[in-house]
Design an enzyme around this catalytic site. Structure first.
Site, short mmCIF file in Angstrom:
data_model
loop_
_atom_site.label_atom_id
_atom_site.label_comp_id
_atom_site.label_asym_id
_atom_site.label_seq_id
_atom_site.Cartn_x
_atom_site.Cartn_y
_atom_site.Cartn_z
N LEU A 107 0.84 -1.20 0.00
CA LEU A 107 0.00 0.00 0.00
C LEU A 107 0.88 1.25 0.00
CD1 LEU A 107 -2.83 1.16 0.00
CD2 LEU A 107 -2.84 1.04 2.50
N LYS B 230 -1.07 11.32 17.98
CA LYS B 230 -0.98 9.91 18.34
C LYS B 230 -2.31 9.31 18.76
CE LYS B 230 3.73 9.44 18.98
NZ LYS B 230 4.71 8.44 19.14
N TRP C 37 10.02 2.74 21.85
CA TRP C 37 10.05 2.60 20.42
C TRP C 37 10.45 1.19 20.00
CZ3 TRP C 37 12.22 8.11 18.71
CH2 TRP C 37 11.24 9.05 19.04
N HIS D 14 10.97 21.13 11.00
CA HIS D 14 10.18 20.38 10.02
C HIS D 14 9.93 21.14 8.74
CE1 HIS D 14 9.56 17.88 13.48
NE2 HIS D 14 9.27 16.92 12.63
N1 GLN Z 1 19.61 13.36 18.71
C1 GLN Z 1 18.50 13.04 17.88
C2 GLN Z 1 18.62 13.80 16.57
O1 GLN Z 1 19.08 14.89 16.57
C3 GLN Z 1 17.19 13.36 18.54
C4 GLN Z 1 16.02 12.97 17.68
C5 GLN Z 1 14.66 13.16 18.30
O2 GLN Z 1 14.46 13.94 19.19
N2 GLN Z 1 13.67 12.46 17.85
O3 GLN Z 1 18.23 13.33 15.54
#
Ligand code: GLN
Ligand code: ZN
Length: 791
Positions: free
Chosen positions: A20, A134, A585, A718
């Protein structure tokens, strides 16, 4: 006694080969037609129904397939489409127009779904995507329904109905699964000002009635209606609304199976058993309540579906234990007992048999979605008076696996357990309090006011990923790979020097993933080849499996850290993933408390931390982005969790001298209500996300005096947009109003691995300029004060 009915909640829709995902992405890139995407979906559904029916389940699900997310599908079903995503929406519609869309959108198709989920689709204008968050305490993300005051809903999109017909046409007995009205509203978010989401219930119920009628007409005898919010602490008004809602939905065809999962019903048990529906499903894996409590209160006309096979984990069910647990209630309920998985199988990988490289003993302890479907069927047969031979054989195999898990030397390691027993309170405390430590650290590090740093990773370029692939495939020798990564580190250090950052990082080029990288080097962890689980949309993760006592056979990061530090006179941070994130995780053991597993990981990390210190690394960061995720669904259980989580972090961090500076990092969750626990970690410095929530976190510091150093993330990594110096200065000025400036750091809000170099260098150059401006403002401010004092 007669046959115990079995059913499925939902199967992982992505497919064993992530078919998918590939089809979605090809369609989004414009490389495949809508017809070919639809065809892939159809083939996957047909295959998954077949697998579940062949596994022996009486009812297979519909409504579990989604082009992106099942909550999004439901929003579309009711025409709840933001006006900016509607067909023919004006090109300029950034955010919602002033007039809120109160009437349902009748013109919904797959591209509408993709515009809502991703902000764009091959057809239609791009605009801001819906928020994603989430799904309860899982790692799955759903699309948050947008809600407006006085909004109305109507059946507008028929995917669930069409797929129900499709399954029936293939000869299956089906049970559509939909999210219930109260959970739908609860999980939504009010737009255009705040109002009571519950006020929309009466507008929403007619649309549910329309949908239920259409599903009945399509041939569904049962509909499963999920109300997972019944396992939360609900405000009275919400709890009371259940009765009204389900009286309004009362139907004879289809019959309703009200499903709850991810926890115990607790205070909501009385509400749940009394609702006018034909059956109730409970999660017997996550709920600590004895099944008897529910059975005692269940009206005699109702079905009880017991979710006894864990839909959230990858362990094989101990069939004998479960059969024995069930036999008493089976006697009491007879045909009224149904069996299923605890929740949808969305949260586990598809098929264990694909794993051709797992150790056979370990493999014998596991079950993925398909195996779990079979377990449900076997359990039903084991409850019958004369179980068939296949069921008996499955029981024998389960006994064998349970026995080997209890005793295997692969799992239980004496040295780890002895070390765990020897832990004392001293091990979770630094030698001195922060006030003393920070003085010693300052004397050693000599950092300016507003020191600048980053979170750890720098761009993972295609060249880096290619080198790793070549090395794993054997096309690049370990020595060559090592030297390629060293080149990357050297380049990353040089760029940071050039930009003028104060505390450097090595950039994490050698890491594929922050959990996998460490898991691969620890004992007690295993990795699958195909164990993909959907995280959101087309994104999947492959969580490692913690199967045994965790220990560290050798140093994991010291070589890299030492090399990076040798390239600069500025401090270079050592970079580790913390015990809680390593735990959440991964798929974790179910044969000991999570707190114990967390402590084992913490001890392994503690050794790494002290090895780094011995290698003259002066600053060590232990990332805990998942700390908040682990919070139990019931508030009454929060403190116990936070206690062991904080304890595990401190165990990993507290083996060092006062002079060694411990950093931690957290991102993308609500921190305000766990701020005390964050402070209790006693990290010398925390870098924490604040830029996306527009400094919401900083408000928490008006009430709470955060005691140690803190770097509120000054820009959102982001976005490829380069942040303005001014915006970062003003965010820091906001921080300064609540926290002493001596305690503040300047940094982005997360790691930079997903970014490209050009925007990264530009953004960090601006960030360093912002820190310099703050220092200048401070020193001129200071001079002025001195002058005034001198007058
Ligand atoms: N040390 C990680 C990075 O900089 C931290 C990532 C995260 O907070 N998810 O990628
Ligand atoms: Zn982060």
């Amino acid at each position: 006694m007669s046959h115990v009915h079995t059913h499925s909640f939902g199967f992982p829709r992505i497919g064993a080969d992530r078919e998918l995902k590939r089809a979605q992405e090809a369609y989004w890139r414009g490389e495949a037609s809508l017809e070919s995407l639809e065809e892939t979906g159809r083939i996957l559904r047909e295959h998954h129904w077949r697998l579940q029916a062949d596994a022996g389940l009486d009812l297979v699900p519909t409504g579990d397939f989604a082009w992106y997310d099942q909550v999004l599908t439901l929003s579309a079903t009711f025409g709840n489409v933001p006006s900016r995503h509607r067909n023919g929406a004006p090109a300029s519609s950034e955010g919602d127009p002033v007039v809120a869309p109160r009437a349902p959108c009748r013109d919904v198709d797959i591209d509408t779904l993709f515009r809502m989920a991703r902000g764009r689709a091959p057809v239609g204008e791009p605009s801001a995507a819906c928020e994603m968050t989430k799904w309860f305490d899982t790692n799955y993300h759903y699309l948050v329904p947008e809600l407006h005051p006085a909004q109305t809903f109507a059946l507008s999109y028929t995917q669930i109905i069409d797929e129900t017909r499709e399954a029936i046409a293939l000869g299956h007995a089906v049970k559509p699964v939909i999210l219930g009205p109260l959970s739908y509203l609860w999980l939504g978010k009010e737009k255009s000002g705040s109002f009571d989401r519950l006020s929309l219930l009466d507008n929403l119920l007619p649309a549910y009635n329309e949908l239920l009628a259409a599903l009945a007409e399509a041939g569904a005898e049962w509909v499963q209606i999920d109300e997972p919010i019944l396992v939360l602490d609900l405000p009275d008004a919400w709890r009371q609304a259940f009765e009204h809602a389900y009286h309004t939905l009362q139907t004879h065809t289809p019959k309703l199976l009200l499903a709850t999962y991810f926890g115990a019903l607790k205070d909501n048990l009385a509400t749940a058993v009394q609702l006018p529906v034909a059956g109730l499903h409970i999660d017997a894996v996550r709920s600590a309540e004895p099944l008897r409590n529910v059975v005692d209160r269940l009206p005699t006309h109702k079905i009880l579906s017991v979710g006894i096979v864990n839909g959230r984990n990858i362990w094989r069910t101990d069939l004998r234990r479960v059969r024995d647990e069930l036999s008493e209630i089976h006697e009491r309920l007879g045909q009224r007992l149904w069996l299923s998985t605890s929740c949808s199988l969305l949260h586990v990988p598809v098929d264990l048999n694909r794993e051709d490289q797992l150790d056979p003993e370990l493999k014998s302890w596991l079950a993925f979605a398909l195996q779990k479907a079979r377990e449900v069927s076997v359990l039903s047969r084991l409850l019958s008076e004369a179980p068939d031979d296949a069921a008996k054989a499955a029981l024998a195999e389960s006994d064998k696996a349970a026995e080997s898990r209890r005793t295997s030397g692969r799992i239980h390691r004496k040295a780890v357990q002895e070390r765990l027993c020897a832990i004392t309170a001293r091990d979770t405390h630094r030698h001195s309090a922060f006030a003393q430590r920070i003085k010693k650290q300052q004397a050693l590090l000599q950092l300016p006011l507003y020191p600048t740093t980053t979170i750890g990773s720098f761009p993972q370029t295609t060249a880096i990923r290619q080198a790793r692939r070549d090395w794993k495939r054997g096309d690049l020798s370990p020595v060559e790979y090592q030297s390629r990564m060293r080149e990357e580190i050297a380049d990353t250090i040089a760029r940071q020097e050039q930009i003028g950052l104060d505390v450097l990082v090595h950039g994490e080029a050698e890491r594929n993933d922050m959990v996998e990288y460490f898991g691969e080097q620890l004992d007690g962890y295993a990795f699958t080849r195909f164990g993909w689980v959907q995280s959101y949309g087309s994104r999947c993760v492959k969580p490692p499996i913690i199967f045994g006592d965790v220990s560290r056979p050798r140093a994991m990061t010291v070589q890299w850290a030492r090399y990076a530090q040798s390239l600069s006179r500025k401090p270079v941070k050592g970079m580790l993933t913390g015990p809680i994130t390593m735990l959440f995780w991964s798929f974790v053991r179910d044969d000991q408390p999570r707190a114990t597993t967390a402590r084992q990981i913490a001890l392994a990390l503690r050794d790494e931390v002290t090895d780094l210190e011995a290698a003259d690394i002066k600053i060590i960061q232990i990332d805990e982005p998942a700390l908040r995720e682990g919070l139990p669904l019931h508030r009454s259980e929060w403190q116990a969790y936070l206690d062991w989580a904080v304890d595990a972090f401190r165990l990993s961090a507290c083996g060092v001298n006062d002079e060694t500076q411990i950093h931690t990092h957290m991102c993308y969750s609500e921190f305000n209500d766990i701020i005390d626990a964050i402070a209790a970690l006693d990290a010398d410095v925390i870098t924490i996300e604040t830029s996306r929530s527009q400094g919401e976190l900083l408000d928490a510091f008006e009430q709470f005096q955060y005691p140690n150093d803190i770097g509120p993330g000054v820009y959102d990594i982001h976005s490829p947009n380069v942040p303005e110096v001014e915006s970062m200065v003003s965010l820091m000025e906001g921080a300064e109003r609540r926290l002493p400036k001596e305690r503040l750091w300047v940094n982005p809000d997360c790691g930079l691995k997903t970014r490209g170099w050009p925007e990264t260098e530009a953004a960090l150059t601006h960030m360093v300029a912002a820190a310099r401006q703050l220092r200048r403002q401070h020193s001129t401010g200071h001079t002025t004060n001195q002058n005034i004092d001198g007058e």
